[in-house]
Structures are given as structure tokens and as C-alpha cells.
Design a protein around this motif. Structure first.
Motif, short mmCIF file in Angstrom:
data_model
loop_
_atom_site.label_atom_id
_atom_site.label_comp_id
_atom_site.label_asym_id
_atom_site.label_seq_id
_atom_site.Cartn_x
_atom_site.Cartn_y
_atom_site.Cartn_z
N LEU A 246 0.83 -1.20 0.00
CA LEU A 246 0.00 0.00 0.00
C LEU A 246 0.87 1.26 0.00
CD1 LEU A 246 -2.78 1.21 0.01
CD2 LEU A 246 -2.92 0.83 2.47
N SER A 247 1.93 1.23 0.78
CA SER A 247 2.85 2.37 0.83
C SER A 247 3.52 2.58 -0.53
CB SER A 247 3.91 2.14 1.91
OG SER A 247 4.82 3.22 1.96
N GLN A 248 3.96 1.50 -1.14
CA GLN A 248 4.61 1.59 -2.45
C GLN A 248 3.64 2.11 -3.51
OE1 GLN A 248 6.04 -2.41 -3.00
NE2 GLN A 248 7.92 -2.07 -1.84
N HIS A 249 2.39 1.68 -3.43
CA HIS A 249 1.40 2.12 -4.42
C HIS A 249 1.08 3.60 -4.23
CE1 HIS A 249 -1.00 0.10 -7.57
NE2 HIS A 249 -1.72 1.21 -7.49
N GLY A 250 1.03 4.05 -2.97
CA GLY A 250 0.81 5.47 -2.71
C GLY A 250 1.95 6.31 -3.27
#
Length: 274
Positions: A246-250
């Protein structure tokens, strides 16, 4: 065009703010829920190693209580911001499609009207000169020679002038269409990123809920703490992996928005104003 560009930049700025809000939520998750579960697992393994019975898992249960008290890592404000940003992008995409359709129709009609206007203009030009010659012949014969000479002027320069006007108009339309296409692609990519983020947020919420159920199970039934903690350990790695994704996608969404804004500015600077 100016209004659409202004809305696009406003939407992209709000999406960047959403990405920041997402990262803040994830930071709280790492600092609270994730850390508490990791500490609970660590304490559990220490207490199991010490050979204590179920009623003695004091530190383990203490961290599980903290974990339960932390609640949902994503606030109501976070989801309201997501919904607002997503709806704005949907509306923007629809406006861009309509504008692109209008430009396509204008571009198709440019060539037809270019030919027609040349014929009309040249015909009108010749007609005016003929009427002028007739009128001048009645009043001032010396003027007839000059007007007749004007009729002898080739119509080529007039046609070229008309064509240059239509060409400039067509170039301007193509420039606008290119800007619209750039915004359309950027908006579409952002919408897809937001949809992926929403799916990943749901996965994290499900993981948190599952971990909370196991924590609640352990807190209510001390004799099954070991069983509950074994389940928590199995799900902990997946929980950590989902947070990382999720952090990488953000971050990816934020980078793509910044890149799209830069590309759009370059397109606008190259677009003819005439």
C-alpha cells in the motif's frame, strides 16, 4: 481550455494531499498496530520460552489490549477525502471526453470549410471588383483602367492567405486536443491508481479486523492464548506485506501525478495561442 486545465491541476493537487494522508495513516499503523502486534508476538515467545502457563501471559495480553484500543488505522476523514478525490476525477474525465469530442468534430470540418471559404472569398472578391469597375465606368473612366488591372491580379495570394488562416486554426485545435489527451491519460491513470489503493486499503482493514478478532479471543479466553497467538503469527507477515504494498502504491501514485503535471505544462507551453 483554461478552466479545464485549472480543474486538472486542482484535482491533482488534492490527490497528492490524499497520498500524504494515506502515508500518514500507514505511519500510524506501523507505529501503533504493527508495533504492538510485533511486541505481543515477541513477548509471547519469551513467555512461552520461560515455561509459564496461560494465566501468566501478562506482557502478551497487555500488548494485545493496546492493539485493540488502537482501532481502525484509517479514519473516517481519510475515506471522505478518498471519495471526494475519486468523484472529482470521474467528473473531470467526463468533461475531457466531451471536450475532446467537440475538438474532433471541429477538426473534421476544418478542411471542408477551408475549401468552401476559399471559393466564397474569391467569388466575393471578384464580384466586388466587377461592380466597382461598372460603377467607376459611369463616373470616372480613368479609374476603370486601375480596377481592371486589379481584376488581372492572380487569385493565388488570396487563396494562400485564406489557407494560412485555416492552417493556424487547425494547428491551434490540434494543440488543444493534445493538451486534452494528456489530461485525459493522466486522469485515467490516477483513477486506476486510486482504485488499486482502495482495494489494498480494504485488504489491510480485513487483516486488522482478523488480528483484532484473534486478540479479542485471547483476551477473553486465557487458556487459548497460545492458539490465538499462533494464528496472529501466521497473519502478521501478510499484514506487514499489505502495508508495504500500500505504501509503495501510494508513492507510485504520487510520482505519476507529479510527472503528469510536468508533461502537461510542457504541452501547454508548446501549444500555439493563435
Amino acid at each position: 481550455m483554461f478552466s479545464l486545465v485549472e480543474i486538472y491541476f486542482d484535482n491533482s493537487q488534492k490527490t497528492l494531499e490524499f497520498c500524504t494522508a494515506l502515508e500518514n495513516c500507514l505511519k500510524r499503523t506501523r507505529d501503533n498496530q504493527l508495533m504492538m502486534i510485533q511486541l505481543a508476538v515477541s513477548h509471547f515467545e519469551e513467555e512461552v520460552g520461560d515455561g509459564v502457563d496461560g494465566e501468566k501471559y501478562v506482557k502478551t495480553l497487555q500488548e494485545l489490549r493496546k492493539f485493540k484500543a488502537a482501532g481502525d488505522p484509517f479514519t473516517e476523514g481519510f475515506f471522505e477525502l478518498f471519495q471526494s478525490v475519486y468523484i472529482q476525477h470521474l467528473s473531470m474525465f467526463s468533461k475531457l471526453q466531451q471536450r475532446k469530442g467537440t475538438l474532433d468534430k471541429k477538426l473534421k470540418s476544418v478542411k471542408t470549410w477551408s475549401t468552401v471559404s476559399n471559393v466564397i472569398f474569391v467569388s466575393a472578391f471578384v464580384s466586388v471588383l466587377i461592380f466597382s469597375v461598372v460603377a467607376a465606368a459611369l463616373a470616372a473612366p480613368p479609374v476603370v483602367t486601375a480596377l481592371a488591372a486589379a481584376l488581372a491580379v492572380p487569385m493565388g495570394p488570396v487563396g494562400k492567405w485564406c489557407n494560412s488562416l485555416w492552417k493556424r486554426y487547425e494547428t491551434a485545435l490540434k494543440g488543444q486536443r493534445e493538451v486534452i489527451s494528456t489530461m485525459q491519460v493522466g486522469t485515467f491513470v490516477t483513477m486506476k491508481d486510486l482504485e488499486s489503493i482502495r482495494v489494498l486499503v480494504s485488504k489491510v482493514e480485513i487483516k486488522v479486523e482478523s488480528l483484532m478478532q484473534n486478540a479479542d479471543f485471547a483476551l477473553r479466553e486465557e487458556e487459548v492464548v497460545k492458539f490465538a497467538m499462533d494464528e496472529i503469527k501466521k497473519k502478521l507477515e501478510e499484514f506487514m506485506d499489505d502495508i508495504q504494498k500500500l505504501s509503495q502504491h501510494g508513492d507510485k501514485c504520487s510520482r505519476e501525478i507529479t510527472r503528469a503535471r510536468t508533461v502537461l505544462l510542457r504541452k501547454i507551453m508548446k501549444t500555439p495561442n493563435n
